[in-house]
Design an enzyme around this catalytic site. Structure first.
Site, PDB file in Angstrom:
ATOM      1  N   ARG A  55     -81.042  15.290 -58.795  1.00 41.81           N
ATOM      2  CA  ARG A  55     -80.898  16.764 -59.327  1.00 41.81           C
ATOM      3  C   ARG A  55     -79.636  17.207 -58.733  1.00 41.81           C
ATOM      4  NH1 ARG A  55     -86.687  18.898 -57.923  1.00 41.81           N
ATOM      5  NH2 ARG A  55     -86.635  16.824 -56.812  1.00 41.81           N
ATOM      6  N   GLU A 105     -91.523  14.117 -45.239  1.00 40.75           N
ATOM      7  CA  GLU A 105     -92.609  14.669 -44.593  1.00 40.75           C
ATOM      8  C   GLU A 105     -93.577  13.340 -44.291  1.00 40.75           C
ATOM      9  OE1 GLU A 105     -93.908  17.650 -47.270  1.00 40.75           O
ATOM     10  OE2 GLU A 105     -95.549  18.369 -45.590  1.00 40.75           O
TER      11      GLU A 105
HETATM   12  P1  AMP Z   1     -85.201  18.662 -47.523  1.00 40.71           P
HETATM   13  O1  AMP Z   1     -84.950  17.374 -47.322  1.00 40.71           O
HETATM   14  O2  AMP Z   1     -86.678  18.964 -46.579  1.00 40.71           O
HETATM   15  O3  AMP Z   1     -84.255  19.888 -47.451  1.00 40.71           O
HETATM   16  O4  AMP Z   1     -85.675  18.631 -49.117  1.00 40.71           O
HETATM   17  C1  AMP Z   1     -84.908  18.686 -50.135  1.00 40.71           C
HETATM   18  C2  AMP Z   1     -85.179  17.584 -51.163  1.00 40.71           C
HETATM   19  O5  AMP Z   1     -86.483  17.923 -51.671  1.00 40.71           O
HETATM   20  C3  AMP Z   1     -84.255  18.258 -52.532  1.00 40.71           C
HETATM   21  O6  AMP Z   1     -83.578  17.183 -53.103  1.00 40.71           O
HETATM   22  C4  AMP Z   1     -85.369  19.048 -53.493  1.00 40.71           C
HETATM   23  O7  AMP Z   1     -85.110  18.667 -54.501  1.00 40.71           O
HETATM   24  C5  AMP Z   1     -86.796  18.516 -53.012  1.00 40.71           C
HETATM   25  N1  AMP Z   1     -87.791  19.325 -52.522  1.00 40.71           N
HETATM   26  C6  AMP Z   1     -88.285  20.117 -51.299  1.00 40.71           C
HETATM   27  N2  AMP Z   1     -89.234  20.848 -51.519  1.00 40.71           N
HETATM   28  C7  AMP Z   1     -89.380  21.251 -52.842  1.00 40.71           C
HETATM   29  C8  AMP Z   1     -89.763  22.065 -53.619  1.00 40.71           C
HETATM   30  N3  AMP Z   1     -90.802  23.255 -52.798  1.00 40.71           N
HETATM   31  N4  AMP Z   1     -89.691  22.493 -54.798  1.00 40.71           N
HETATM   32  C9  AMP Z   1     -88.773  21.583 -55.453  1.00 40.71           C
HETATM   33  N5  AMP Z   1     -88.144  20.585 -54.843  1.00 40.71           N
HETATM   34  C10 AMP Z   1     -88.278  20.507 -53.627  1.00 40.71           C
END
Ligand code: AMP
Length: 175
Positions: free
Chosen positions: A58, A95
């Site tokens: 995205r 996760e």
């Molecule tokens: P992080 O590495 O934990 O910051 O996760 C970011 C990535 O996970 C991004 O590329 C988001 O597209 C996706 N993501 C994580 N949580 C969500 C959420 N609640 N809603 C949509 N996309 C999420």
């Protein structure tokens, strides 16, 4: 306009307890999409950027549009195994389990100024891995910008503490 009105929330996707912030509804809304690209690009108009780097997948949509708006190049940061030429790789924790991101080794020249873009920052793991890849190319990271921040997960703070200016257009409490 309030961009939140254009973002759809899907509870319990992809698993129970997650509030999925679905930005596809923002992409199909011409006013909201344009407003988000303009807002992401605005702080970087006079910063002498060379490239925008967008994170698979995205981040490609927002990153490429911001690159076009700023009149600079676009560099994709992709999931492992998709880029055909010589790459740098960076593992990161998800996760459950781990992932690997890659960038073409010759996509950015040493000292070039780069802005990192993704749709959403949660824990910041994906953005942090992307920063490490950009550092491997010798890029100068000018900033990072996201449409959505989930502040309770601390990602934006993590990137700020690395000394990188970070912007996010909207924020939601919780996961
Ligand atoms: P992080 O590495 O934990 O910051 O996760 C970011 C990535 O996970 C991004 O590329 C988001 O597209 C996706 N993501 C994580 N949580 C969500 C959420 N609640 N809603 C949509 N996309 C999420």
């Amino acid at each position: 306009m309030d961009l939140k009105d254009a973002i759809r929330t899907i509870p319990d996707f992809p698993k129970e307890g997650i509030m999925f912030r679905d930005i596809t509804t923002l992409m199909t809304n011409p006013k909201a999409f344009k407003a988000s690209i303009d807002a992401l690009a605005a702080p970087y108009k006079d910063k002498g950027l060379d490239n925008v780097a967008g994170i698979d997948a995205r981040g490609f949509v927002f990153g490429a549009a911001v690159a076009y708006a700023l009149g600079v190049g676009f560099v994709p940061i992709r999931k492992k195994g998709k880029l055909p030429f010589k790459t740098y790789s960076q593992d990161y924790e998800l996760e459950y389990g781990s992932g690997t991101l890659e960038i073409h080794a010759d996509s950015i020249r040493k000292g070039e100024k780069v802005l990192l873009i993704d749709d959403l920052i949660a824990t910041g793991g994906t953005a942090e891995a992307s920063m490490k890849l950009l550092e491997k190319t010798g890029a100068e990271i000018i900033g990072a910008a996201f449409v959505v921040d989930l502040p309770d997960l601390g990602g934006l703070g993590k990137i700020t503490s690395m000394g990188i200016p970070v912007t996010a257009l909207v924020a939601y409490d919780g996961h």
